[in-house]
Motif scaffolding. Structure first.
Motif, PDB file in Angstrom:
ATOM      1  N   PHE A   7       0.835  -1.197   0.000  1.00 20.13           N
ATOM      2  CA  PHE A   7       0.000   0.000   0.000  1.00 20.13           C
ATOM      3  C   PHE A   7       0.876   1.256   0.000  1.00 20.13           C
ATOM      4  CE2 PHE A   7      -2.018   3.453   2.280  1.00 20.13           C
ATOM      5  CZ  PHE A   7      -3.169   3.626   1.531  1.00 20.13           C
ATOM      6  N   ARG A   8       1.830   1.268   0.899  1.00 20.37           N
ATOM      7  CA  ARG A   8       2.730   2.419   1.017  1.00 20.37           C
ATOM      8  C   ARG A   8       3.467   2.673  -0.300  1.00 20.37           C
ATOM      9  NH1 ARG A   8       6.887   3.232   6.068  1.00 20.37           N
ATOM     10  NH2 ARG A   8       7.817   5.150   5.343  1.00 20.37           N
ATOM     11  N   ALA A   9       3.960   1.620  -0.938  1.00 20.30           N
ATOM     12  CA  ALA A   9       4.664   1.762  -2.215  1.00 20.30           C
ATOM     13  C   ALA A   9       3.730   2.287  -3.305  1.00 20.30           C
ATOM     14  CB  ALA A   9       5.282   0.427  -2.627  1.00 20.30           C
ATOM     15  N   ALA A  10       2.487   1.800  -3.327  1.00 19.35           N
ATOM     16  CA  ALA A  10       1.525   2.262  -4.329  1.00 19.35           C
ATOM     17  C   ALA A  10       1.212   3.746  -4.143  1.00 19.35           C
ATOM     18  CB  ALA A  10       0.249   1.428  -4.267  1.00 19.35           C
ATOM     19  N   VAL A  11       1.050   4.179  -2.898  1.00 21.57           N
ATOM     20  CA  VAL A  11       0.798   5.599  -2.634  1.00 21.57           C
ATOM     21  C   VAL A  11       2.016   6.426  -3.034  1.00 21.57           C
ATOM     22  CG1 VAL A  11       0.406   7.315  -0.815  1.00 21.57           C
ATOM     23  CG2 VAL A  11      -0.938   5.202  -0.853  1.00 21.57           C
ATOM     24  N   ASP A  12       3.206   5.955  -2.701  1.00 20.56           N
ATOM     25  CA  ASP A  12       4.424   6.680  -3.074  1.00 20.56           C
ATOM     26  C   ASP A  12       4.509   6.868  -4.587  1.00 20.56           C
ATOM     27  OD1 ASP A  12       5.211   6.899  -0.426  1.00 20.56           O
ATOM     28  OD2 ASP A  12       6.675   5.265  -0.529  1.00 20.56           O
ATOM     29  N   ARG A  13       4.077   5.844  -5.351  1.00 19.13           N
ATOM     30  CA  ARG A  13       4.109   5.913  -6.824  1.00 19.13           C
ATOM     31  C   ARG A  13       2.863   6.578  -7.403  1.00 19.13           C
ATOM     32  NH1 ARG A  13       4.961   0.450  -6.058  1.00 19.13           N
ATOM     33  NH2 ARG A  13       2.995   0.015  -7.122  1.00 19.13           N
ATOM     34  N   ARG A  14       1.867   6.851  -6.539  1.00 20.78           N
ATOM     35  CA  ARG A  14       0.576   7.369  -6.972  1.00 20.78           C
ATOM     36  C   ARG A  14      -0.068   6.428  -8.001  1.00 20.78           C
ATOM     37  NH1 ARG A  14       0.502  11.379  -3.915  1.00 20.78           N
ATOM     38  NH2 ARG A  14       1.574  13.323  -3.857  1.00 20.78           N
ATOM     39  N   ASP A  15      -0.023   5.136  -7.692  1.00 18.93           N
ATOM     40  CA  ASP A  15      -0.439   4.064  -8.586  1.00 18.93           C
ATOM     41  C   ASP A  15      -1.827   3.552  -8.179  1.00 18.93           C
ATOM     42  OD1 ASP A  15      -0.773   1.733 -10.061  1.00 18.93           O
ATOM     43  OD2 ASP A  15       1.247   0.988  -9.661  1.00 18.93           O
ATOM     44  N   LEU A  16      -2.879   4.111  -8.786  1.00 19.03           N
ATOM     45  CA  LEU A  16      -4.250   3.728  -8.438  1.00 19.03           C
ATOM     46  C   LEU A  16      -4.537   2.269  -8.770  1.00 19.03           C
ATOM     47  CD1 LEU A  16      -6.263   6.919  -9.426  1.00 19.03           C
ATOM     48  CD2 LEU A  16      -5.926   5.996  -7.135  1.00 19.03           C
ATOM     49  N   GLY A  46     -12.333   6.343  -6.066  1.00 13.77           N
ATOM     50  CA  GLY A  46     -12.543   7.733  -6.485  1.00 13.77           C
ATOM     51  C   GLY A  46     -11.970   8.707  -5.482  1.00 13.77           C
ATOM     52  N   LEU A  47     -12.178   8.419  -4.207  1.00 12.00           N
ATOM     53  CA  LEU A  47     -11.626   9.267  -3.149  1.00 12.00           C
ATOM     54  C   LEU A  47     -10.100   9.283  -3.214  1.00 12.00           C
ATOM     55  CD1 LEU A  47     -11.898  10.973  -0.575  1.00 12.00           C
ATOM     56  CD2 LEU A  47     -11.964   8.818   0.717  1.00 12.00           C
ATOM     57  N   PHE A  48      -9.486   8.123  -3.414  1.00 15.06           N
ATOM     58  CA  PHE A  48      -8.022   8.087  -3.496  1.00 15.06           C
ATOM     59  C   PHE A  48      -7.506   8.879  -4.685  1.00 15.06           C
ATOM     60  CE2 PHE A  48      -7.733   5.142  -0.050  1.00 15.06           C
ATOM     61  CZ  PHE A  48      -6.456   5.393   0.451  1.00 15.06           C
ATOM     62  N   GLY A  49      -8.242   8.861  -5.790  1.00 13.68           N
ATOM     63  CA  GLY A  49      -7.851   9.690  -6.921  1.00 13.68           C
ATOM     64  C   GLY A  49      -7.787  11.154  -6.529  1.00 13.68           C
ATOM     65  N   VAL A  50      -8.772  11.601  -5.769  1.00 18.78           N
ATOM     66  CA  VAL A  50      -8.804  12.987  -5.284  1.00 18.78           C
ATOM     67  C   VAL A  50      -7.682  13.225  -4.278  1.00 18.78           C
ATOM     68  CG1 VAL A  50     -10.166  14.674  -3.977  1.00 18.78           C
ATOM     69  CG2 VAL A  50     -11.274  13.261  -5.734  1.00 18.78           C
ATOM     70  N   GLY A 130     -12.655  18.346  -4.902  1.00 20.76           N
ATOM     71  CA  GLY A 130     -12.225  17.298  -5.831  1.00 20.76           C
ATOM     72  C   GLY A 130     -13.307  16.266  -6.091  1.00 20.76           C
ATOM     73  N   LEU A 131     -14.050  15.869  -5.056  1.00 24.93           N
ATOM     74  CA  LEU A 131     -15.135  14.913  -5.218  1.00 24.93           C
ATOM     75  C   LEU A 131     -16.243  15.485  -6.099  1.00 24.93           C
ATOM     76  CD1 LEU A 131     -15.388  13.456  -1.597  1.00 24.93           C
ATOM     77  CD2 LEU A 131     -14.526  12.273  -3.631  1.00 24.93           C
TER      78      LEU A 131
END
Length: 139
Positions: A7-16, A46-50, A130-131
């Protein structure tokens, strides 16, 4: 690599796409700016995209692991706490993400806690905008 690390790596990469693989279909996300949780993978994604667009200089600075009782049914679940720092609207934010995992290691419940109150307010306004822009909340 465990789910919290992925999860942490995905957030760091902004990888939805990577985040999507980590969430259960019925995930619940408890936000510091909304009383009722965001429910289900489409809404949480959708929230994470925002969120990924809203936070500035977002970084995880620590973590802890253990077990907690879930909010939905009170059952014990493996969990991780990820400590973060960020900025939004010129406000420095300190916060934690509390991740509850299902038996397969996917994230079934997610709670965000943020301080100080002025940052919570700024974050709430930015996320709501954003939403609305993404059609996920009424104007």
């Amino acid at each position: 690599m465990n789910t919290a690390d992925r999860f942490r790596a995905a957030v760091d990469r902004r990888d939805l796409a990577a985040l999507d693989d980590l969430f259960t279909d019925d995930i619940r996300l408890y936000s510091p700016v909304k009383f009722t949780p965001f429910m289900g993978k489409p809404m949480v994604m959708g929230l994470f995209g925002v969120l990924l667009r809203t936070f500035e200089d977002f970084r995880y600075v620590g973590d802890c692991a253990g077990t907690v009782l879930t909010g939905a049914d009170g059952s014990p679940a493996d969990a991780a706490v990820l400590v973060f720092r960020a900025e939004t609207e010129g406000k420095e934010i300190h916060g934690i993400d509390l991740l509850h995992f299902d038996q397969d290691g996917r994230i079934k419940e997610f709670t965000v806690m943020v301080r100080p109150q002025s940052a919570v307010h700024a974050l709430g306004e930015a996320v709501l905008a954003g939403l609305v822009a993404d059609g996920l909340a009424p104007a």
